[in-house]
Design a protein around this motif. Structure first.
Motif, short mmCIF file in Angstrom:
data_model
loop_
_atom_site.label_atom_id
_atom_site.label_comp_id
_atom_site.label_asym_id
_atom_site.label_seq_id
_atom_site.Cartn_x
_atom_site.Cartn_y
_atom_site.Cartn_z
N ARG A 277 0.83 -1.21 0.00
CA ARG A 277 0.00 0.00 0.00
C ARG A 277 0.86 1.26 0.00
O ARG A 277 0.63 2.19 -0.76
CB ARG A 277 -0.93 -0.05 1.21
CG ARG A 277 -1.88 1.12 1.34
CD ARG A 277 -3.05 0.77 2.26
NE ARG A 277 -2.64 -0.03 3.41
CZ ARG A 277 -2.19 0.48 4.57
NH1 ARG A 277 -2.09 1.79 4.71
NH2 ARG A 277 -1.85 -0.32 5.57
N TRP A 278 1.89 1.30 0.85
CA TRP A 278 2.71 2.50 0.96
C TRP A 278 3.58 2.72 -0.28
O TRP A 278 3.84 3.85 -0.68
CB TRP A 278 3.60 2.41 2.20
CG TRP A 278 2.87 2.60 3.49
CD1 TRP A 278 1.56 2.32 3.77
CD2 TRP A 278 3.44 3.10 4.71
NE1 TRP A 278 1.28 2.61 5.08
CE2 TRP A 278 2.41 3.09 5.68
CE3 TRP A 278 4.70 3.52 5.08
CZ2 TRP A 278 2.61 3.51 6.99
CZ3 TRP A 278 4.92 3.95 6.38
CH2 TRP A 278 3.89 3.95 7.33
N ALA A 279 4.06 1.62 -0.88
CA ALA A 279 4.96 1.76 -2.03
C ALA A 279 4.20 1.75 -3.36
O ALA A 279 4.83 1.86 -4.42
CB ALA A 279 5.99 0.64 -2.01
N GLY A 280 2.89 1.61 -3.32
CA GLY A 280 2.12 1.62 -4.56
C GLY A 280 2.21 0.34 -5.36
O GLY A 280 2.21 0.36 -6.59
N VAL A 281 2.29 -0.79 -4.67
CA VAL A 281 2.32 -2.10 -5.33
C VAL A 281 1.11 -2.88 -4.83
O VAL A 281 1.21 -3.73 -3.93
CB VAL A 281 3.63 -2.86 -5.02
CG1 VAL A 281 3.73 -4.11 -5.92
CG2 VAL A 281 4.85 -1.97 -5.22
N GLY A 282 -0.04 -2.57 -5.40
CA GLY A 282 -1.29 -3.10 -4.87
C GLY A 282 -1.42 -4.60 -4.94
O GLY A 282 -2.16 -5.20 -4.15
N ASP A 283 -0.74 -5.24 -5.89
CA ASP A 283 -0.87 -6.69 -6.05
C ASP A 283 0.32 -7.45 -5.47
O ASP A 283 0.58 -8.60 -5.86
CB ASP A 283 -1.03 -7.04 -7.53
CG ASP A 283 0.17 -6.63 -8.37
OD1 ASP A 283 1.01 -5.84 -7.87
OD2 ASP A 283 0.28 -7.09 -9.53
N LEU A 284 1.04 -6.85 -4.52
CA LEU A 284 2.27 -7.45 -4.01
C LEU A 284 2.02 -8.86 -3.46
O LEU A 284 2.76 -9.81 -3.78
CB LEU A 284 2.89 -6.56 -2.92
CG LEU A 284 4.20 -7.06 -2.31
CD1 LEU A 284 5.28 -7.16 -3.38
CD2 LEU A 284 4.66 -6.13 -1.17
N SER A 285 1.01 -9.02 -2.65
CA SER A 285 0.77 -10.32 -2.02
C SER A 285 0.44 -11.39 -3.06
O SER A 285 0.74 -12.57 -2.86
CB SER A 285 -0.34 -10.22 -0.97
OG SER A 285 -1.55 -9.81 -1.57
N ASP A 286 -0.17 -10.99 -4.16
CA ASP A 286 -0.53 -11.95 -5.20
C ASP A 286 0.69 -12.42 -6.00
O ASP A 286 0.62 -13.44 -6.69
CB ASP A 286 -1.54 -11.34 -6.17
CG ASP A 286 -2.86 -11.00 -5.50
OD1 ASP A 286 -3.21 -11.70 -4.53
OD2 ASP A 286 -3.51 -10.03 -5.93
N ARG A 287 1.79 -11.70 -5.90
CA ARG A 287 2.98 -12.01 -6.69
C ARG A 287 4.03 -12.79 -5.91
O ARG A 287 5.12 -13.04 -6.40
CB ARG A 287 3.58 -10.70 -7.23
CG ARG A 287 2.68 -10.02 -8.25
CD ARG A 287 3.04 -8.57 -8.48
NE ARG A 287 4.42 -8.38 -8.88
CZ ARG A 287 4.99 -7.18 -9.09
NH1 ARG A 287 4.27 -6.08 -8.92
NH2 ARG A 287 6.26 -7.10 -9.44
N VAL A 288 3.69 -13.21 -4.71
CA VAL A 288 4.63 -13.97 -3.88
C VAL A 288 4.71 -15.40 -4.39
O VAL A 288 3.70 -16.11 -4.47
CB VAL A 288 4.20 -13.94 -2.41
CG1 VAL A 288 5.09 -14.86 -1.57
CG2 VAL A 288 4.24 -12.53 -1.85
N VAL A 289 5.92 -15.86 -4.72
CA VAL A 289 6.10 -17.24 -5.19
C VAL A 289 6.92 -18.07 -4.19
O VAL A 289 6.91 -19.30 -4.26
CB VAL A 289 6.78 -17.27 -6.58
CG1 VAL A 289 5.86 -16.63 -7.61
CG2 VAL A 289 8.13 -16.59 -6.57
#
Length: 541
Positions: free
Chosen positions: A427-439
């Motif tokens: 949220r703070w860094a502007g990466v809204g899909d961060l959790s979805d990109r965790v591999v």
């Protein structure tokens, strides 16, 4: 048989202070065995790999480069020969809660003054004076305080120390928080200058302002990174210790310090070796003239010595302050994250609430979090098209929070802290899909620090640098109850951090040599005449 003139040493712990002690003592002519309970060396500076991602699991800031240079020079080499170092641009980026734009810190003091001035009128000039004070304080700390065991008062009776005594005493007694607040008004600038307290396992309100000296490091010289990660530093230390003649035994746990009764007028006992359990589970004793414990001091004292021989018994630790605990989150991310440089800090608006929650045994929410993206600098730590992220979320030093695990398998409390930190960063860094990109995902909790490293209270760093736990108030590096038993590492003087651990090994050697000076040893180091190595081909019995 070993030479009768050569003294033998057993070192407990294979972290950076143990490896540094092994290298220096072996080069000085001691016959050295180092035992490490884990299967690999490095201690807190560990490593973990999966699916093409390589993570440092501990230290990630390369500060005080001159300390590393000096240590390597002692061994006849240099940091440039041993490590592939790169200066980071920017040194780090800070996101502030409630402010849209982050602030970058560079290696240029002039640029940092300009950035301070843009935030607060007059702050650039005040930062210049602040950094001048930090540099003067750093210089006298290196010249008079960091490289000594405090076992003699003579080094502190110099004209310079006496002249600057009142100023140094003021810096010891005033907290860093108020020292900064008297010079800067904007909360963001106060947080930047107060953050070094976190490196010291404390908070700005509990850390002596003497440690404003640390701002002379990152705000004037920047931050470097060793390619291959800090695991590359540990590999270099292992190689140097072995090249000096030390024998390193992984998977070999120290279980007891063997002592003999002391004679008249001596300490109550004398160290005679270390009982160990080898990888096969067999118990044996390594005899020694000197024992050096570099593992967590609380663990060593309270589990490897009987109560009458403990200099620092449990009752002593109950009156001490631990560094915070923490939850480590290692993430392999699909795709690039241009929003994040190598180092990123997330600062919440209310620091008092953050530090207060940790002191009260509560997990702050949101938390001021540290993020490292080494793939910004080092392509070897992640597969192509992916990023490597490491998050450190401060938490109470409380093993009851539980263990971490892979892919969400840690305790519910640890995984909940990790989930919130990932969401906050996105949220703070502007990466809204961060959790979805965790591999790839792995967490480490306070119980892991306790169980894997023997860390006191599950803290991530050791005893915090409060006034009562700094400089000559910190635990000393020699037992007061057992002759020939010494200490090195972050639990003892001079304190927390990789550079301090290197210095602790040199201070140990100086103490063994009877060197009470505050000076660094000359480089390259020559063996002490009484401890020259035995003829080639001899082996220890």
């Amino acid at each position: 048989m070993r030479s009768t003139s050569q003294r033998s040493v057993v070192i407990i712990g294979g972290g950076i202070s143990g490896l540094a002690s092994a290298a220096l003592l072996a080069r000085d002519g001691y016959d050295v065995d180092l035992v490490e309970a884990r299967d690999g060396f490095g201690g807190r500076a560990g490593r973990w790999e999966r699916d093409g991602f390589r993570f440092d699991t501990g230290p990630s800031w390369y500060l005080m480069p001159e300390v590393f240079d000096h240590f390597f020079h002692l061994l006849g080499t240099s940091a440039a020969e041993q490590l592939d170092l790169e200066r980071l641009i920017p040194g780090y980026r800070i996101f502030f809660e409630g402010h849209a734009d982050p602030l970058d810190i560079s290696a240029s003091a002039t640029e940092n003054m300009e950035r301070f001035e843009a935030v607060e009128a007059g702050a650039g000039h005040r930062l210049e004076r602040y950094l001048d004070s930090a540099q003067r304080t750093y210089d006298i700390a290196v010249e008079r305080f960091l490289y000594t065991s405090f076992d003699s008062a003579r080094p502190f009776l110099s004209a310079e120390v006496v002249r600057r005594g009142p100023r140094l005493m003021q810096l010891l007694l005033e907290p860093l928080e108020s020292f900064v607040a008297r010079r800067f008004h904007d909360p963001r600038l106060r947080q930047i200058l107060g953050y070094p307290a976190v490196f010291l396992g404390s908070s700005p309100g509990r850390t002596p302002s003497l440690y404003h000296l640390m701002s002379s490091l990152d705000l004037t010289g920047g931050v470097q990174y060793p390619h291959g990660g800090f695991a590359a530093l540990i590999d270099a230390m292992v190689d140097l210790a072995r090249a000096a003649g030390a024998r390193l035994h992984a998977g070999t746990a120290a279980t007891r310090i063997v002592t003999a009764p002391g004679g008249p007028g001596r300490a109550r006992a004398t160290a005679r070796g270390v009982q160990v359990r080898d990888p096969a589970g067999e118990e044996r004793t390594l005899d020694a003239d000197v024992v050096v414990a570099t593992a967590d001091l609380h663990h060593v004292e309270t589990t490897m010595l009987p109560r009458p021989l403990q200099t620092y018994p449990e009752s002593w630790w109950r009156r001490r302050t631990s560094s915070p605990g923490g939850v480590l989150v290692m993430l392999g991310i699909r795709g690039e994250l241009p929003q994040l440089p190598h180092h990123t800090l997330l600062f919440t608006r209310d620091w008092s609430a953050n530090f207060g929650a940790i002191a009260d045994g509560r997990v702050p929410s949101p938390a001021s979090t540290y993020v490292c993206k080494p793939s910004a600098t080092d392509s070897s730590v992640a597969p192509p098209g992916h990023e490597n992220l490491f998050l450190l979320v401060p938490a109470p030093a409380d093993p009851a929070l539980g263990h971490g695990g892979e892919d969400g398998a840690g305790s519910s409390a640890v995984e909940r802290i990790a989930d919130e930190a990932i969401e906050q960063l996105g949220r703070w860094a502007g990466v809204g899909d961060l959790s979805d990109r965790v591999v790839v995902r792995r967490t480490v909790g306070p119980a892991d620090f306790r169980d894997d490293l023997g860390a006191w209270r599950g803290g991530i760093l050791g005893p915090a640098h409060t006034l009562r736990q700094s400089a000559f108030f910190r635990a000393g590096n020699a037992s007061r109850r057992v002759d020939s038993l010494y200490y090195a590492g972050s639990s003892t003087i001079p304190g927390i951090g990789l550079p301090m651990c290197l210095i602790s090994a040199e201070v140990l050697l100086k103490r063994l040599r009877g060197d009470h000076s505050p000076s660094r040893l000359p480089t390259p180091m020559s063996p002490s005449p009484s401890h020259r190595p035995p003829p080639e081909g001899t082996i220890r019995s």
